[in-house]
Design a protein around this motif. Sequence first.
Motif, mmCIF file in Angstrom:
data_model
loop_
_atom_site.group_PDB
_atom_site.id
_atom_site.type_symbol
_atom_site.label_atom_id
_atom_site.label_comp_id
_atom_site.label_asym_id
_atom_site.label_seq_id
_atom_site.Cartn_x
_atom_site.Cartn_y
_atom_site.Cartn_z
ATOM 1 N N THR A 50 0.104 13.737 -12.573
ATOM 2 C CA THR A 50 -0.277 12.400 -12.771
ATOM 3 C C THR A 50 0.282 11.697 -11.281
ATOM 4 O O THR A 50 0.184 11.335 -10.729
ATOM 5 C CB THR A 50 0.241 11.793 -13.231
ATOM 6 N N LYS A 51 1.385 12.857 -10.660
ATOM 7 C CA LYS A 51 1.682 12.757 -9.381
ATOM 8 C C LYS A 51 1.853 13.738 -7.742
ATOM 9 O O LYS A 51 2.323 15.345 -8.652
ATOM 10 C CB LYS A 51 3.105 12.009 -9.362
ATOM 11 N N PHE A 89 -10.915 -1.140 -15.079
ATOM 12 C CA PHE A 89 -10.475 -2.570 -15.443
ATOM 13 C C PHE A 89 -9.465 -2.696 -14.225
ATOM 14 O O PHE A 89 -7.758 -3.402 -14.366
ATOM 15 C CB PHE A 89 -9.471 -2.796 -16.873
ATOM 16 N N ASP A 90 -9.164 -1.663 -12.990
ATOM 17 C CA ASP A 90 -8.548 -1.680 -11.780
ATOM 18 C C ASP A 90 -6.770 -1.674 -11.931
ATOM 19 O O ASP A 90 -6.140 -2.346 -11.075
ATOM 20 C CB ASP A 90 -8.563 -2.877 -11.101
ATOM 21 N N VAL A 91 -6.615 -1.264 -13.262
ATOM 22 C CA VAL A 91 -5.509 -0.608 -13.427
ATOM 23 C C VAL A 91 -5.089 1.149 -14.238
ATOM 24 O O VAL A 91 -6.083 1.766 -14.408
ATOM 25 C CB VAL A 91 -4.981 -1.579 -15.021
ATOM 26 N N LYS A 100 -6.327 5.212 -6.576
ATOM 27 C CA LYS A 100 -5.873 5.026 -7.910
ATOM 28 C C LYS A 100 -6.171 6.407 -8.665
ATOM 29 O O LYS A 100 -5.444 6.883 -9.416
ATOM 30 C CB LYS A 100 -6.782 4.484 -8.366
ATOM 31 N N VAL A 101 -6.912 7.154 -8.337
ATOM 32 C CA VAL A 101 -6.881 8.916 -8.394
ATOM 33 C C VAL A 101 -6.698 9.745 -7.761
ATOM 34 O O VAL A 101 -6.501 11.246 -8.195
ATOM 35 C CB VAL A 101 -7.527 9.047 -9.858
ATOM 36 N N ARG A 102 -6.514 9.270 -6.439
ATOM 37 C CA ARG A 102 -6.683 10.853 -5.672
ATOM 38 C C ARG A 102 -5.202 10.231 -4.808
ATOM 39 O O ARG A 102 -5.510 9.741 -4.183
ATOM 40 C CB ARG A 102 -8.006 10.688 -4.466
ATOM 41 N N ASP A 103 -4.776 11.591 -4.347
ATOM 42 C CA ASP A 103 -4.375 11.487 -3.075
ATOM 43 C C ASP A 103 -4.820 12.238 -1.653
ATOM 44 O O ASP A 103 -5.271 12.923 -2.116
ATOM 45 C CB ASP A 103 -2.796 12.119 -3.579
#
Length: 315
Positions: free
Chosen positions: A5-6, A44-46, A21-24
């Motif tokens: 997740t990080k 929903f943008d979160v 949001k989901v890609r680094d």
Amino acid sequence: MKALTKTDFHFEGQKSVYHGKVRDVYNINDDLMVMVATDRISAFDVVLPKGIPFKGQVLNQIAAKFLDATSDICPNWKLATPDPMVTVGLKCEGFRVEMIIRSILTGSAWREYKKGCREICGVKLPEGMKENQRFPEPIITPTTKADEGHDLNISKEEIIAQGIMSAEDYAVVEDYTRKLFNRGQEIAVRQGLILVDTKYEFGKRDGKIYLIDEIHTPDSSRYFYADGYEEKFEKGEPQRQLSKEFVRQWLIEHNFMNEPGQQMPEITDEYAASVSDRYIELYEHITGEKFDKAAEEGDIAARIEKNVSAYLKTR
């Protein structure tokens, strides 16, 4: 089951990093991009508080497959996938527009149509259409890429007038969008699916336009099952679809749409595992191939760092 997740990598030649949001995305020497598809999931943008095991691998491998399957249509940014969760490619200057193309009236377009809207992004819509009805031909409804909040609908004329793209560049991107979508639909048909709508992003490098980011994944596209589509449409029934819509529906059922005062429901390990299973099912339906889970033993981040660093040494 583990989930990434990080990330906090420090690759050789790294100039900067962007955590989406989901890609680094890691910038290497202003020349290459290392895009890590994490296991974060957003709706929903979160970003939801728990990662979904194998989600990043699913998205990365679907995108890589479709970038390869469309490279004869237009040049794309991808150079290699040194890890199941990573694509390395050319750094391009992205246009601040997402090219959304739709073949069926559904989702946000249907919600607007139902309210009486008969024009989206400068495209006129026929009267008397029903939910999930095919358009006479696919329509392009671009949005501007917002730094924060929702992306906004924009017309071709506004894009050119505001200098976001030149008329010449827009003509090229529009042509690529239609051809890519046509190819995506052909591949979907072979899997018993309908590619309903999707988005493409483009950028420029040395004066040349490239397709960038992911394509034809369940996070960027909507698929319906072809079998039963007509029957369900005639009866006005919801279509069976392959997308992350099922996560949004679960949140709605738990009274969460990221509105003021609403609280995110608990994401249990069991629910996260069930979402993981759904993503793997999506992969196998969309690609027609069995999903091979990447090795979970050891540290996922350490595996990625090792694989990416080894690849960058070859450049």
